[in-house]
Write a protein that holds these residues in place. Structure first.
Motif, PDB file in Angstrom:
ATOM      1  N   THR A 107       0.840  -1.189   0.000  1.00  0.00           N
ATOM      2  CA  THR A 107       0.000   0.000   0.000  1.00  0.00           C
ATOM      3  C   THR A 107       0.884   1.252   0.000  1.00  0.00           C
ATOM      4  N   GLU A 108       0.240   2.378  -0.219  1.00  0.00           N
ATOM      5  CA  GLU A 108       0.974   3.647  -0.189  1.00  0.00           C
ATOM      6  C   GLU A 108       1.611   3.865   1.180  1.00  0.00           C
ATOM      7  N   HIS A 109       0.874   3.506   2.240  1.00  0.00           N
ATOM      8  CA  HIS A 109       1.413   3.648   3.593  1.00  0.00           C
ATOM      9  C   HIS A 109       2.649   2.776   3.794  1.00  0.00           C
ATOM     10  N   GLN A 110       2.588   1.555   3.311  1.00  0.00           N
ATOM     11  CA  GLN A 110       3.724   0.640   3.451  1.00  0.00           C
ATOM     12  C   GLN A 110       4.937   1.151   2.686  1.00  0.00           C
ATOM     13  N   GLN A 111       4.710   1.709   1.523  1.00  0.00           N
ATOM     14  CA  GLN A 111       5.813   2.244   0.722  1.00  0.00           C
ATOM     15  C   GLN A 111       6.479   3.433   1.421  1.00  0.00           C
ATOM     16  N   ILE A 112       5.675   4.294   2.017  1.00  0.00           N
ATOM     17  CA  ILE A 112       6.229   5.434   2.751  1.00  0.00           C
ATOM     18  C   ILE A 112       7.036   4.938   3.946  1.00  0.00           C
ATOM     19  N   TRP A 113       6.470   3.976   4.664  1.00  0.00           N
ATOM     20  CA  TRP A 113       7.162   3.437   5.831  1.00  0.00           C
ATOM     21  C   TRP A 113       8.481   2.772   5.436  1.00  0.00           C
ATOM     22  N   GLN A 114       8.499   2.083   4.322  1.00  0.00           N
ATOM     23  CA  GLN A 114       9.734   1.460   3.834  1.00  0.00           C
ATOM     24  C   GLN A 114      10.815   2.502   3.615  1.00  0.00           C
ATOM     25  N   SER A 115      10.447   3.647   3.077  1.00  0.00           N
ATOM     26  CA  SER A 115      11.442   4.695   2.836  1.00  0.00           C
ATOM     27  C   SER A 115      11.980   5.243   4.151  1.00  0.00           C
ATOM     28  N   TYR A 116      11.105   5.343   5.153  1.00  0.00           N
ATOM     29  CA  TYR A 116      11.534   5.853   6.456  1.00  0.00           C
ATOM     30  C   TYR A 116      12.491   4.885   7.159  1.00  0.00           C
TER      31      TYR A 116
END
Length: 206
Positions: A107-116
């Protein structure tokens, strides 16, 4: 953000931690917030809107934690960041379980979290590199050793609280930080160990 919205989001985080996101109903959030379902709907049209706002808080707060990163000759700067990591992962315990749901398409949330969390790992490895440069860490004995140490520390920072929770073990900030520093200790030079013993170790006796 209004005080009622804050109350709703705080109640949501509490319930998500206790029951998981999927199991929590709007009625429960309203009751925990001390308001009616109608009042809740005035501020958030549905549960998805609440979850989205909680995610926004998560990303905002974690971004703040990462922004405190500072390469410094003083170990206390890293210890201060460890306190922020503890506060974050203790506050949002539910999120790790939610993040690792099976999903072939992140998901978009998971992708953002991966970058963090990738940035988080880079910061840890950079700190180790600086400790070596500053002669507080021993030279790397084998290629890739300190990359593995950085990854082990990274895993500990993210999962220590969850690990203790799964085993029914109570933990606190001191234990959390001690578990991280213990992964540094075998690699300290005499100078690094001296600073650790004089600056960091006394913190654990409070």
């Amino acid at each position: 953000m209004t005080s009622t919205k804050k109350k709703i989001l705080n109640a949501s985080v509490l319930l998500f931690n206790q029951n998981g996101v999927d199991a929590v109903r709007l009625q429960q959030i309203a009751e925990e917030s001390g308001i009616s379902v109608g009042n809740l709907a005035y501020h958030f049209k549905n549960k998805d809107a609440i979850v989205e706002s909680v995610y926004e808080l998560i990303f905002e707060e974690f971004s703040t934690v990462l922004s405190t990163y500072s390469i410094s000759a003083e170990m206390i700067t890293f210890d201060n960041q460890l306190s922020l990591y503890y506060d974050f992962f203790n506050k949002y315990q539910f999120y790790m379980a939610d993040f690792f749901k099976t999903n072939n398409n992140p998901t978009e949330h998971q992708q953002i979290w991966q970058s963090y969390i990738t940035k988080m790992l880079i910061q840890i490895k950079s700190r180790i590199d600086y400790l070596v440069l500053n002669q507080d860490f021993k030279p790397e004995l084998t290629s890739g050793l300190y990359q593995q140490v950085a990854e082990n520390i990274w895993i500990n920072l993210i999962f220590y609280i969850q690990k203790c929770r799964m085993r029914g073990i109570l933990t606190n900030e001191i234990q959390y930080k001690y578990s991280v520093w213990n992964q540094f200790r075998p690699y300290f030079t005499d100078a690094g160990l001296s600073e650790f013993n004089h600056v960091i170790l006394p913190i654990f006796s409070y």
